[in-house]
Scaffold this active site. Structure first.
Site, PDB file in Angstrom:
ATOM      1  N   SER A 210      17.615 -32.445  20.020  1.00  0.00           N
ATOM      2  CA  SER A 210      18.075 -33.829  20.005  1.00  0.00           C
ATOM      3  C   SER A 210      17.990 -34.398  21.429  1.00  0.00           C
ATOM      4  O   SER A 210      16.905 -34.463  21.989  1.00  0.00           O
ATOM      5  CB  SER A 210      19.496 -33.899  19.430  1.00  0.00           C
ATOM      6  OG  SER A 210      19.831 -35.208  19.086  1.00  0.00           O
TER       7      SER A 210
ATOM      8  N   ASP B 214      15.556 -37.328   9.068  1.00  0.00           N
ATOM      9  CA  ASP B 214      16.460 -37.367  10.215  1.00  0.00           C
ATOM     10  C   ASP B 214      16.918 -38.798  10.491  1.00  0.00           C
ATOM     11  O   ASP B 214      16.103 -39.699  10.654  1.00  0.00           O
ATOM     12  CB  ASP B 214      15.757 -36.796  11.454  1.00  0.00           C
ATOM     13  CG  ASP B 214      16.728 -36.410  12.551  1.00  0.00           C
ATOM     14  OD1 ASP B 214      17.808 -37.016  12.631  1.00  0.00           O
ATOM     15  OD2 ASP B 214      16.399 -35.510  13.339  1.00  0.00           O
TER      16      ASP B 214
ATOM     17  N   HIS C 213      18.555 -34.209  10.471  1.00  0.00           N
ATOM     18  CA  HIS C 213      18.826 -33.794  11.841  1.00  0.00           C
ATOM     19  C   HIS C 213      19.337 -32.365  11.938  1.00  0.00           C
ATOM     20  O   HIS C 213      19.001 -31.644  12.866  1.00  0.00           O
ATOM     21  CB  HIS C 213      19.854 -34.750  12.457  1.00  0.00           C
ATOM     22  CG  HIS C 213      19.866 -34.742  13.954  1.00  0.00           C
ATOM     23  ND1 HIS C 213      18.775 -35.102  14.713  1.00  0.00           N
ATOM     24  CD2 HIS C 213      20.835 -34.421  14.840  1.00  0.00           C
ATOM     25  CE1 HIS C 213      19.079 -35.021  15.993  1.00  0.00           C
ATOM     26  NE2 HIS C 213      20.324 -34.597  16.101  1.00  0.00           N
TER      27      HIS C 213
END
Length: 709
Positions: free
Chosen positions: A561, A646, A681
């Protein structure tokens, strides 16, 4: 990429790997990677135009995009096919260390004991409770294994029981976009109520009347949580909007205080907090603002007796503790309880009838400070390790002398304790069991300090197996994040043993952008100081090499991330340092994303990265944005992962990045893109399924390090 428009996927993959030419013998040994079509897209801001040839990948509804992602997955499978046996072995190892039939430590709330258990071979949790004590009859509130049948992805969140213990509200996401539908279950009958509330955060809060439920809606496009609604069970009227957050840099939500006396609407941005409160016995009433919103004023509140405790940065970089009467909550009424200290950061508090627990951070470690509410006598708990992580756990009971807390280190499995705040005795309730055996004495953890290029000392936590430590350095995986003030404290991982037991050192670089050394550590790693984060990581890597912990030609890096942004920046700046890099769901297309206010998270992050609509921020962000700074040079071996759904970092960021890297990089090193077509995610939702992704990542690293089994 034009070929993708013309050919079915199976033939496309054949053409990619064989080159669609008569050079099959050559390509059988070295398959050609997918090559994305280049289509010019002009992006103009501040009179400057960037050309993005892979902007077209921003459309998950386009079959051409899906075909490309699947071709990349097929290429990854082919390149790593020789590691399939290792992947299977790693997966079996990792899952084999996890206790299949297991349950959490029960906690008491409103007369019931709540716990979560897992059954052998099942992917999902079973949420249970027992009345009065653990000798009572088990009541299964939700068996997520049954609920998840027929779904590729299934996530339950926000379990919330009404004050009369009869109703359970919870949220369900079956897509992995973090858009939850709220349901309510009658725990007496076991039936779901005939209602569902879509497009929410999944969390909700009951008023004390046991029939009024408050919840948070999301903007359907940006996914920003921006509206609080009031739902009355059985009502024929539409749910009532009670609060709308109109500032698009803020998010909002609602909860109830531990005292059960107040409903609290919170609004927050990176640098500002705002609260509105309402007596929980009066759900039809009007919420009142705690204190006027003020940019830069950060605070949190917790109710106690007839007052609120306030943890705030008001004239206090490292925060201080204040209090104010519940009827006079504006800032001018706040009175100091614990003063600001330059070397101690107040992270949070936990309120009990007799005691106040303060979570503080100093010298890179969390400390728990226990204060008697009446006598003000206080003490700190002693943990005794060089590098560890401790945290206040689930403590819903107000009238108790027991503090439930968690403890772990890089060598100590996750442990749950009860601490008697009167007698100062601690009781170990459960320590994570590592199936097959684990002896912490065989491992060593250390805290090092690397000197960054500007003279700042950056902490590094590391762990290794003593018997496998080499004098000239070991293959090493260096992990980093460094954003949002999130601190990656040293914690145990049985999964990680698959690397460490094969001779790896695992290290965490506690770079600026976290808060490990206090609030200023975060301030010095964001906005116009963001490059400190990247420089710190590189300097930590060089320190590990110089101190003979890391083997110079066997150093690996990993981040996900915002940590994936870190990976993108460091491979642009120092590609020579790394044998291999794993960038998980990486935020690498900083400029395009932050200029697009329709993308989830964008507007709420201006105070973290900068607002690129302002020229100064635009130029600074452009100077490090990984996608915009890809250049003709050699890059290390890289594995890039993403999820099609995501909602945090859109899949097209890593997809575009890989396409551009393929176009311009000058080396023959491996570059792989792996897209989970069913997840977002956080990857797969199952308890064990997710470790197939971990096994893939570890096999990638181990293979590069020359470890074949």
């Amino acid at each position: 990429m034009k070929i993708i428009q013309q050919l079915p996927l199976a033939l496309l993959i054949t053409c990619i790997f064989a080159g669609c030419k008569n050079n099959e013998e050559r390509t059988m040994t070295k398959p050609l990677p997918p090559k994305a079509e280049k289509i010019e897209k002009h992006l103009t801001a501040h009179g400057q135009t960037r050309i993005d040839y892979y902007y077209w990948l921003n459309n998950r509804e386009d079959q051409k995009v899906i075909d490309y992602l699947e071709a990349e997955n097929a290429y990854t499978d082919t390149i790593l096919s020789h590691t399939k046996g290792l992947q299977d072995k790693l997966f079996e190892e990792i899952v084999g260390r996890i206790k299949q039939t297991d349950e959490s430590v029960p906690y008491k709330s409103n007369g019931y004991w709540y716990y979560t258990r897992f059954e052998e071979g099942q992917e999902y949790p079973i949420y249970c409770r027992k009345m009065g004590g653990m000798d009572g009859e088990e009541e299964v509130m939700l068996n997520v294994n049954i609920m998840a049948e027929g779904h590729e992805y299934y996530q339950v969140t926000g379990l919330n029981v009404s004050l009369d213990n009869k109703l359970l509200a919870f949220g369900v996401d079956t897509v992995s976009r973090r858009k939850y539908t709220i349901y309510v279950k009658n725990l007496d009958t076991g039936q779901l109520l005939e209602m569902s509330i879509p497009n929410t955060t999944g969390t909700s809060t009951w008023a004390n009347d046991n029939k009024t439920l408050f919840y948070t809606k999301k903007d359907p496009k940006t996914l920003r949580s921006n509206r609080i609604y009031r739902h009355r069970l059985g009502a024929t009227t539409k749910d009532e909007l009670v609060y709308e957050e109109k500032d698009d840099t803020f998010y909002t939500g609602i909860y109830k205080t531990k005292s059960d006396e107040f409903l609290v609407i919170w609004s927050g941005s990176t640098v500002t907090n705002d609260y509105r409160i309402l007596n929980a016995n009066d759900p039809e009433g009007e919420f009142r603002q705690f204190t006027p919103r003020e940019r830069g004023l950060e605070y949190s509140i917790e109710h106690f007796e007839d007052k609120f405790y306030v943890v705030t940065n008001l004239d206090a970089v490292n925060f201080r503790l204040m209090e104010t009467h519940e009827d006079a909550t504006t800032k001018e009424n706040w009175k100091e309880v614990i003063a600001h200290r330059e070397n101690v950061y107040i992270e949070d508090i936990e309120v009990f009838k007799k005691f106040l627990v303060v979570e503080e951070r100093s010298k890179g470690l969390t400390h728990l400070r226990i204060i008697d509410q009446k006598t003000k006598e206080e003490h700190y708990m002693d943990f005794g390790e060089e590098a560890y992580s401790t945290f206040v756990s689930i403590n819903p009971e107000f009238d108790t002398v027991l503090l439930r807390y968690g403890y772990t280190s890089l060598t100590t499995p996750n442990s749950t304790y009860d601490y008697n705040m009167e007698t100062r005795e601690r009781t170990l309730l459960k320590q994570q069991e590592v199936v097959g055996g684990y002896n912490p004495d065989e491992y060593e953890t250390k805290r090092l300090y690397a000197e960054a290029r500007d003279g700042v000392k950056v902490p590094i936590s590391l762990v290794y197996k003593k018997s496998l430590r080499k004098k000239e350095g070991n293959p090493t995986l260096l992990y980093g994040y460094g954003s949002y003030g999130a601190t990656m404290d040293p914690a145990f991982s049985s999964v990680r043993l698959s690397l460490i037991d094969r001779g790896f050192i695992f290290a965490i670089a506690h770079i600026r952008g976290s808060q490990i050394m206090g609030r200023q550590w975060y301030e010095d790693g964001k906005m116009f100081k963001k490059k400190n984060t990247f420089n710190d990581f590189i300097d930590c890597a060089e320190h590990l090499i110089n101190e003979k912990y890391a083997e110079k030609d066997n150093l690996f890096a990993m981040g996900g991330s915002a940590g994936g942004l870190l990976m993108g920046a460091v491979v642009n700046d120092r590609p020579d340092l790394w044998k291999g890099v794993i960038a998980a769901v990486p935020f690498v297309d900083v400029m395009t994303t932050m200029l697009d206010e329709s993308i989830p998270l964008t507007t709420g992050e201006y105070d973290e990265w900068g607002n690129p609509n302002e020229l100064e921020s635009y130029e600074y962000m452009l100077s490090y944005s990984p996608y915009d700074n890809v250049k003709p040079q050699g890059y290390p071996n890289m594995l890039v992962t993403t999820g099609l759904h995501d909602s945090q970092v859109q899949y097209w960021e890593p997809a575009k990045w890989v396409a551009k890297l393929r176009e311009v990089k000058t080396d023959d090193n491996i570059l792989l893109l792996e897209t989970n077509m069913d997840a977002g995610h956080g990857g797969a939702s199952g308890r064990f399924e997710r470790y197939k992704e971990t096994a893939l990542e570890y096999a990638f690293i181990l293979d590069l390090a020359g470890v074949k089994e």
